[in-house]
Scaffold this motif. Structure first.
Motif, PDB file in Angstrom:
ATOM      1  N   VAL A 198       0.839  -1.207   0.000  1.00  0.00           N
ATOM      2  CA  VAL A 198       0.000   0.000   0.000  1.00  0.00           C
ATOM      3  C   VAL A 198       0.872   1.254   0.000  1.00  0.00           C
ATOM      4  O   VAL A 198       0.577   2.229  -0.706  1.00  0.00           O
ATOM      5  CB  VAL A 198      -0.952  -0.009   1.207  1.00  0.00           C
ATOM      6  N   TYR A 199       1.951   1.244   0.780  1.00  0.00           N
ATOM      7  CA  TYR A 199       2.874   2.379   0.802  1.00  0.00           C
ATOM      8  C   TYR A 199       3.422   2.654  -0.607  1.00  0.00           C
ATOM      9  O   TYR A 199       3.467   3.812  -1.045  1.00  0.00           O
ATOM     10  CB  TYR A 199       4.029   2.111   1.769  1.00  0.00           C
ATOM     11  N   SER A 200       3.821   1.604  -1.298  1.00  0.00           N
ATOM     12  CA  SER A 200       4.366   1.763  -2.645  1.00  0.00           C
ATOM     13  C   SER A 200       3.332   2.349  -3.592  1.00  0.00           C
ATOM     14  O   SER A 200       3.643   3.223  -4.413  1.00  0.00           O
ATOM     15  CB  SER A 200       4.866   0.415  -3.176  1.00  0.00           C
ATOM     16  N   LEU A 201       2.077   1.884  -3.482  1.00  0.00           N
ATOM     17  CA  LEU A 201       1.019   2.413  -4.337  1.00  0.00           C
ATOM     18  C   LEU A 201       0.768   3.895  -4.041  1.00  0.00           C
ATOM     19  O   LEU A 201       0.611   4.703  -4.963  1.00  0.00           O
ATOM     20  CB  LEU A 201      -0.266   1.614  -4.126  1.00  0.00           C
ATOM     21  N   LEU A 202       0.745   4.240  -2.769  1.00  0.00           N
ATOM     22  CA  LEU A 202       0.530   5.636  -2.398  1.00  0.00           C
ATOM     23  C   LEU A 202       1.655   6.527  -2.907  1.00  0.00           C
ATOM     24  O   LEU A 202       1.445   7.689  -3.253  1.00  0.00           O
ATOM     25  CB  LEU A 202       0.416   5.765  -0.876  1.00  0.00           C
TER      26      LEU A 202
ATOM     27  N   ASP B 295       4.953  14.068  -1.976  1.00  0.00           N
ATOM     28  CA  ASP B 295       4.567  15.433  -1.595  1.00  0.00           C
ATOM     29  C   ASP B 295       3.365  15.431  -0.652  1.00  0.00           C
ATOM     30  O   ASP B 295       3.204  16.343   0.153  1.00  0.00           O
ATOM     31  CB  ASP B 295       4.230  16.260  -2.831  1.00  0.00           C
ATOM     32  N   GLY B 296       2.533  14.407  -0.793  1.00  0.00           N
ATOM     33  CA  GLY B 296       1.366  14.298   0.067  1.00  0.00           C
ATOM     34  C   GLY B 296       0.226  15.207  -0.361  1.00  0.00           C
ATOM     35  O   GLY B 296       0.316  15.947  -1.345  1.00  0.00           O
TER      36      GLY B 296
ATOM     37  N   LEU C 161       4.168   8.204   4.104  1.00  0.00           N
ATOM     38  CA  LEU C 161       4.937   7.777   5.280  1.00  0.00           C
ATOM     39  C   LEU C 161       4.042   7.257   6.388  1.00  0.00           C
ATOM     40  O   LEU C 161       4.505   6.520   7.266  1.00  0.00           O
ATOM     41  CB  LEU C 161       5.794   8.934   5.802  1.00  0.00           C
ATOM     42  N   LEU C 162       2.769   7.637   6.367  1.00  0.00           N
ATOM     43  CA  LEU C 162       1.840   7.117   7.370  1.00  0.00           C
ATOM     44  C   LEU C 162       1.695   5.606   7.278  1.00  0.00           C
ATOM     45  O   LEU C 162       1.330   4.957   8.264  1.00  0.00           O
ATOM     46  CB  LEU C 162       0.463   7.775   7.204  1.00  0.00           C
ATOM     47  N   ALA C 163       1.963   5.029   6.093  1.00  0.00           N
ATOM     48  CA  ALA C 163       1.848   3.579   5.907  1.00  0.00           C
ATOM     49  C   ALA C 163       3.200   2.883   5.913  1.00  0.00           C
ATOM     50  O   ALA C 163       3.256   1.661   5.755  1.00  0.00           O
ATOM     51  CB  ALA C 163       1.122   3.282   4.585  1.00  0.00           C
ATOM     52  N   TYR C 164       4.282   3.634   6.085  1.00  0.00           N
ATOM     53  CA  TYR C 164       5.620   3.040   6.008  1.00  0.00           C
ATOM     54  C   TYR C 164       5.874   2.144   7.215  1.00  0.00           C
ATOM     55  O   TYR C 164       5.250   2.297   8.269  1.00  0.00           O
ATOM     56  CB  TYR C 164       6.665   4.154   5.941  1.00  0.00           C
ATOM     57  N   TRP C 165       6.833   1.204   7.059  1.00  0.00           N
ATOM     58  CA  TRP C 165       7.053   0.218   8.111  1.00  0.00           C
ATOM     59  C   TRP C 165       7.515   0.853   9.417  1.00  0.00           C
ATOM     60  O   TRP C 165       7.226   0.344  10.506  1.00  0.00           O
ATOM     61  CB  TRP C 165       8.048  -0.850   7.658  1.00  0.00           C
ATOM     62  N   THR C 166       8.203   2.004   9.323  1.00  0.00           N
ATOM     63  CA  THR C 166       8.637   2.656  10.554  1.00  0.00           C
ATOM     64  C   THR C 166       7.451   3.193  11.363  1.00  0.00           C
ATOM     65  O   THR C 166       7.502   3.240  12.600  1.00  0.00           O
ATOM     66  CB  THR C 166       9.612   3.807  10.247  1.00  0.00           C
TER      67      THR C 166
END
Length: 314
Positions: A118-122, A133-134, A232-237
């Motif tokens: 999902v992070y990659s798609l976003l 950029d968000g 970044l809200l979906a990133y693993w960190t």
């Protein structure tokens, strides 16, 4: 202990309100902390079954991006908050039907893998998500009222505080219910649960969907509070932060996630201001100290003090 837990929760809410009144700049930080605490309540439900999700930030991102996508057409918190929760819940149901078949490291890593997809798609679908950029979220209305920025921040802080209390109360009732007891059985004796005619997979799926709902609520609050939504809200960190908070606060009480979240955000803010290049090291040191000297987390320390005080009084 349940009555004492409730009293401590109410006292904690009053303390947060007092802190925000005395230092208004804190209300932004505390709102984000409360939102993360709500998301960690969902992780707490899964921990009761002995399962850890390393990709639960996916549902926070779902709630936040729902706010970002719907805000131009429906700029009202009364619509955006339940919409974010609903989309995250639906996503959790679809993913939960798959991941609830697995246990332990497979459960955790599958959640991590799906969140990174999902992070990659976003990140890649720039025309839709604006990539790294968000998306900027304009100031929404609050139940039809057009508030200025300080007024809206106060409204979101109050909303987050009320929802945090509601999430904690619901989680306590759920964990004390037969469904919550069945979650504990998944951790210790899943085979016996199946022999009793209770589907362990359905029990875990129900908890997973609830955890996704709580993540969506958290994401919607964060999206409307920060007003800037990025992949970044979906990133693993981000998922790692939620697990960090769960360990820091302690899984022995529904208060633990909020203790951990408030402590995490305050330590990060002050450490970042004092030692900008080493705040991660300070956070890591805090977690290491908790693991070594207080395995039950912050709540474990508080509960131990209360027990010793009660023993001394008797």
């Amino acid at each position: 202990m349940r009555r004492g837990e409730t009293l401590l929760g109410l006292l904690g809410a009053a303390a947060l309100m007092a802190a925000a009144l005395l230092a208004p700049w804190l209300k932004f930080i505390l709102t984000v902390a409360l939102a993360k605490g709500i998301a960690v309540i969902g992780i707490l439900l899964l921990l009761r079954a002995g399962q850890v999700s390393f990709g639960h930030a996916l549902y926070v991102a779902m709630g936040a991006y729902t706010v970002a996508f719907l805000a131009p057409a429906m700029p009202d918190a009364a619509v955006l908050l339940p919409a974010g929760a609903a989309i995250a819940t639906l996503t959790g149901l679809l993913i939960g039907l798959f991941v609830s078949r697995y246990r332990e490291i497979f459960f955790g890593m599958l959640n991590l893998a799906l969140s990174m997809v999902v992070y990659s798609l976003l990140e890649k679908l720039y025309d839709l998500t604006k990539g790294t950029d968000g998306i900027r979220v304009e100031l929404p209305r609050f139940f039809g009222m057009a508030l200025d920025r300080p007024g809206f921040e106060w409204a979101m802080f109050a909303t987050a505080l009320v929802l945090a209390l509601a999430a904690g109360a619901f989680a306590r009732l759920y964990l004390d219910s037969p469904m919550g007891q069945a979650l504990s059985a998944i951790k210790t004796r899943e085979t016996r649960l199946e022999f009793m005619g209770i589907s362990a997979r359905r029990v875990l799926l129900a908890a997973y969907v609830l955890s996704a709902l709580l993540g969506g609520v958290a994401g919607a609050i964060i999206g409307m509070t920060t007003r800037h939504v990025t992949p970044l809200l979906a990133y693993w960190t981000a998922s790692g932060e939620l697990v960090f908070i769960a360990i820091l606060g302690g899984a022995g009480s529904v208060l633990g996630p909020f203790l951990g979240a408030v402590t995490f955000e305050l330590v990060r803010i002050y450490a970042g201001a004092a030692v900008a290049d080493a705040w991660q090291m300070i956070l890591g040191g805090v977690l290491l100290a908790v693991i070594l000297f207080a395995p039950g987390g912050l709540w474990g320390m508080i509960a131990g003090l209360l027990r010793r005080r009660a023993g001394a009084a008797s």
